[in-house]
Design an enzyme around this catalytic site. Sequence first.
Site, PDB file in Angstrom:
ATOM      1  N   GLN A 136       0.654  -1.439   0.175  1.00 23.65           N
ATOM      2  CA  GLN A 136       0.132   0.159  -0.080  1.00 23.65           C
ATOM      3  C   GLN A 136       0.850   1.181  -0.116  1.00 23.65           C
ATOM      4  O   GLN A 136       0.580   2.200  -0.744  1.00 23.65           O
ATOM      5  CB  GLN A 136      -0.864  -0.004   1.263  1.00 23.65           C
ATOM      6  CG  GLN A 136      -1.912   1.250   1.135  1.00 23.65           C
ATOM      7  CD  GLN A 136      -2.969   1.274   2.245  1.00 23.65           C
ATOM      8  OE1 GLN A 136      -3.557   2.281   2.555  1.00 23.65           O
ATOM      9  NE2 GLN A 136      -3.052   0.015   3.025  1.00 23.65           N
ATOM     10  N   GLU A 193       0.923  -1.511   8.401  1.00 25.24           N
ATOM     11  CA  GLU A 193       0.042  -0.488   8.769  1.00 25.24           C
ATOM     12  C   GLU A 193      -0.267  -0.099  10.393  1.00 25.24           C
ATOM     13  O   GLU A 193       0.104   0.578  10.927  1.00 25.24           O
ATOM     14  CB  GLU A 193      -1.210  -0.424   8.233  1.00 25.24           C
ATOM     15  CG  GLU A 193      -2.525   0.750   8.676  1.00 25.24           C
ATOM     16  CD  GLU A 193      -2.106   2.028   8.519  1.00 25.24           C
ATOM     17  OE1 GLU A 193      -1.776   2.238   7.184  1.00 25.24           O
ATOM     18  OE2 GLU A 193      -2.186   2.898   9.166  1.00 25.24           O
ATOM     19  N   ASP A 202       0.447   3.792   6.262  1.00 26.06           N
ATOM     20  CA  ASP A 202       0.630   3.261   4.836  1.00 26.06           C
ATOM     21  C   ASP A 202       0.310   4.576   3.760  1.00 26.06           C
ATOM     22  O   ASP A 202       1.150   4.787   3.373  1.00 26.06           O
ATOM     23  CB  ASP A 202       0.048   2.083   4.389  1.00 26.06           C
ATOM     24  CG  ASP A 202       0.378   0.774   4.851  1.00 26.06           C
ATOM     25  OD1 ASP A 202       1.433   0.695   5.130  1.00 26.06           O
ATOM     26  OD2 ASP A 202      -0.395  -0.282   4.686  1.00 26.06           O
ATOM     27  N   GLY A 227      -8.585  19.704  19.496  1.00 23.05           N
ATOM     28  CA  GLY A 227      -8.027  21.176  19.689  1.00 23.05           C
ATOM     29  C   GLY A 227      -8.692  21.864  20.730  1.00 23.05           C
ATOM     30  O   GLY A 227      -9.026  21.271  21.793  1.00 23.05           O
ATOM     31  N   GLY A 228      -8.838  23.192  20.628  1.00 29.96           N
ATOM     32  CA  GLY A 228      -8.973  24.056  21.879  1.00 29.96           C
ATOM     33  C   GLY A 228     -10.602  24.277  21.841  1.00 29.96           C
ATOM     34  O   GLY A 228     -10.799  24.811  23.017  1.00 29.96           O
TER      35      GLY A 228
HETATM   36  N1  COA Z   1      11.817 -10.062  -8.914  1.00 33.07           N
HETATM   37  C1  COA Z   1      12.443 -10.659  -8.019  1.00 33.07           C
HETATM   38  N2  COA Z   1      12.342 -10.631  -6.650  1.00 33.07           N
HETATM   39  C2  COA Z   1      11.440  -9.525  -6.236  1.00 33.07           C
HETATM   40  C3  COA Z   1      11.156  -8.612  -7.080  1.00 33.07           C
HETATM   41  C4  COA Z   1      11.244  -8.945  -8.287  1.00 33.07           C
HETATM   42  N3  COA Z   1      10.716  -8.084  -9.212  1.00 33.07           N
HETATM   43  N4  COA Z   1      10.576  -7.530  -6.291  1.00 33.07           N
HETATM   44  C5  COA Z   1      10.726  -7.970  -5.041  1.00 33.07           C
HETATM   45  N5  COA Z   1      11.558  -9.162  -4.970  1.00 33.07           N
HETATM   46  C6  COA Z   1      11.842  -9.907  -3.795  1.00 33.07           C
HETATM   47  C7  COA Z   1      12.566  -8.828  -2.889  1.00 33.07           C
HETATM   48  O1  COA Z   1      13.869  -8.876  -3.298  1.00 33.07           O
HETATM   49  C8  COA Z   1      12.673  -9.767  -1.548  1.00 33.07           C
HETATM   50  O2  COA Z   1      13.480 -10.896  -1.562  1.00 33.07           O
HETATM   51  P1  COA Z   1      14.893 -10.871  -0.676  1.00 33.07           P
HETATM   52  O3  COA Z   1      13.914 -10.926   0.616  1.00 33.07           O
HETATM   53  O4  COA Z   1      15.275 -12.254  -0.897  1.00 33.07           O
HETATM   54  O5  COA Z   1      15.706  -9.977  -0.760  1.00 33.07           O
HETATM   55  C9  COA Z   1      11.171 -10.241  -1.367  1.00 33.07           C
HETATM   56  O6  COA Z   1      10.779 -10.119  -2.900  1.00 33.07           O
HETATM   57  C10 COA Z   1      10.216 -10.015  -0.809  1.00 33.07           C
HETATM   58  O7  COA Z   1      10.215  -8.472  -0.314  1.00 33.07           O
HETATM   59  P2  COA Z   1       9.780  -8.048   1.071  1.00 33.07           P
HETATM   60  O8  COA Z   1       9.460  -6.838   1.195  1.00 33.07           O
HETATM   61  O9  COA Z   1      10.617  -8.865   2.018  1.00 33.07           O
HETATM   62  O10 COA Z   1       8.227  -8.818   1.127  1.00 33.07           O
HETATM   63  P3  COA Z   1       7.520  -9.436   2.356  1.00 33.07           P
HETATM   64  O11 COA Z   1       6.016  -9.661   1.788  1.00 33.07           O
HETATM   65  O12 COA Z   1       7.979 -10.382   3.261  1.00 33.07           O
HETATM   66  O13 COA Z   1       7.314  -8.129   3.424  1.00 33.07           O
HETATM   67  C11 COA Z   1       6.565  -5.714   3.911  1.00 33.07           C
HETATM   68  C12 COA Z   1       6.243  -7.111   3.163  1.00 33.07           C
HETATM   69  C13 COA Z   1       5.688  -4.874   3.465  1.00 33.07           C
HETATM   70  C14 COA Z   1       6.263  -5.940   5.545  1.00 33.07           C
HETATM   71  C15 COA Z   1       8.020  -5.380   3.620  1.00 33.07           C
HETATM   72  O14 COA Z   1       8.195  -5.122   2.247  1.00 33.07           O
HETATM   73  C16 COA Z   1       8.420  -4.263   4.291  1.00 33.07           C
HETATM   74  O15 COA Z   1       8.366  -3.770   5.603  1.00 33.07           O
HETATM   75  N6  COA Z   1       8.315  -2.834   3.759  1.00 33.07           N
HETATM   76  C17 COA Z   1       8.859  -1.551   4.248  1.00 33.07           C
HETATM   77  C18 COA Z   1       7.672  -1.139   4.887  1.00 33.07           C
HETATM   78  C19 COA Z   1       6.595  -0.776   4.177  1.00 33.07           C
HETATM   79  O16 COA Z   1       6.187  -0.172   3.072  1.00 33.07           O
HETATM   80  N7  COA Z   1       5.408  -1.370   4.769  1.00 33.07           N
HETATM   81  C20 COA Z   1       4.102  -0.998   4.163  1.00 33.07           C
HETATM   82  C21 COA Z   1       3.608  -1.911   3.125  1.00 33.07           C
HETATM   83  S1  COA Z   1       2.138  -1.337   2.645  1.00 33.07           S
END
Ligand code: COA
Length: 404
Positions: free
Chosen positions: A5, A127, A156, A234-235
């Site tokens: 998001q 979030e 988010d 607020g106030g």
């Molecule tokens: N091709 C190949 N691999 C890809 C890719 C692509 N086009 N796009 C993403 N990936 C891989 C990443 O390299 C990562 O691999 P790695 O762990 O081996 O390095 C993997 O996909 C997953 O990424 P990740 O971000 O760890 O996904 P997740 O589902 O485990 O976590 C979140 C999701 C949102 C918790 C995490 O991305 C996060 O904390 N983001 C930052 C904060 C954020 O924006 N949070 C709110 C989201 S709304």
Amino acid sequence: MTHVQSGPTCTQLLAWFGADVIKVERPGVGDATRGQLRDIPDVDSLYFTMLNHNKRSVTLNPKTEKGKAIFTKLIEECDVMVENFAPGAIDRMGFPWERIQEINPRMIYASVKGFGPGPYEDCKVYENVAQCTGGAASTTGELDGFPMVTGAQIGDSGTGLNLALGIVTALFHREKSGRGQRVTCAMQDGVLNLCRVKLRDQQRLAHGPLKEYPQYPNGSFGAAVPRAGNASGGGQPGWIVRCKGWEEDPDSYIYVITQAAAFAGLAKAIGHEEWLDETHEWSTPEGRLPHLDQVFAEIEKWTMTKNKFDVMEILNPLNVPCGPILSMKELAEEPSLRATGTVVEVDHPERGPYLTVGNPVKLSDSPSEVTRSPLLGEHTDEILSGVCGMSADEIEAAKAEGAV
Ligand code: COA
């Protein structure tokens, strides 16, 4: 390079303003939200479609050799790269900031992470984690109840909006300096920033009770800002009161603010002109503060005789700020929000028509048109040839290797 998001909110806003947003997705998989909370089998979810309008989708795996070469070309050609993967994910693909700068010194590289530098910088965050760690949950909820998260996606979507502003600022800076820069937003920071009035109250606590909070004067205050139900931040004191029909309708309520300047009109409207007599304790804002619960109880006796829209009709001309509790159904059906493009209906080739939010920012010369989200990899060929300059044979070879 955004998913879920926060990042997609940022890039969707930029797309609404006219940016050519290329969404880079993992071949065969794509943004995980395409498949989350699906309402129709095998069709991109509303979660995905509502966050990825006006974008083009290319599939690309930068972890493959050919994928790295294509990704490098994209970095050369594009102005901005946005990502919100887990901390370090883009570095692990072989593209740390230093490398991105080498490839394109004008690149603006923007990221959302859960936390800024510090003890939690490596954590993954969604979030509600941001709402809990940014001060929102601690200060939201019933006086003696659980900490509460809000339905507004302040961690988010809120942080995505901050990132978009950082990006356009960096673009403006680049106009003068010729250099790109790194833009980072932490969700904890974004939530805390939106909770600034609570940080204000934390400091006021050292100088006595918070008199506009419902804990005053009979309850007690601890070391930290307490939850305050629906008290105004607020106030001007405010509260949610019931309206006619509340027994059946969970949204038959209205928020009423007893703004001092409009209090006389309010008192008269609800039949309590005697409150205005200067001998009456409630005739001044200070006199009313210790009795706000009683003031709102009296207001509620009156609002319970009318529906929420009638209350609004009567109080608005008296300059009493008030707002009916509008349900999502009422908002979805509200004609004025459709007319301004705040709520829009979009057609999708696989799911058919659906409702979504449009651009909340209105520009007089640059209106936004909302177009549907892309199917996974819908624009892979046109981006590889049009942006990366690849021939048909090169594109086929990249596909055969699983790079795109
Ligand atoms: N091709 C190949 N691999 C890809 C890719 C692509 N086009 N796009 C993403 N990936 C891989 C990443 O390299 C990562 O691999 P790695 O762990 O081996 O390095 C993997 O996909 C997953 O990424 P990740 O971000 O760890 O996904 P997740 O589902 O485990 O976590 C979140 C999701 C949102 C918790 C995490 O991305 C996060 O904390 N983001 C930052 C904060 C954020 O924006 N949070 C709110 C989201 S709304």
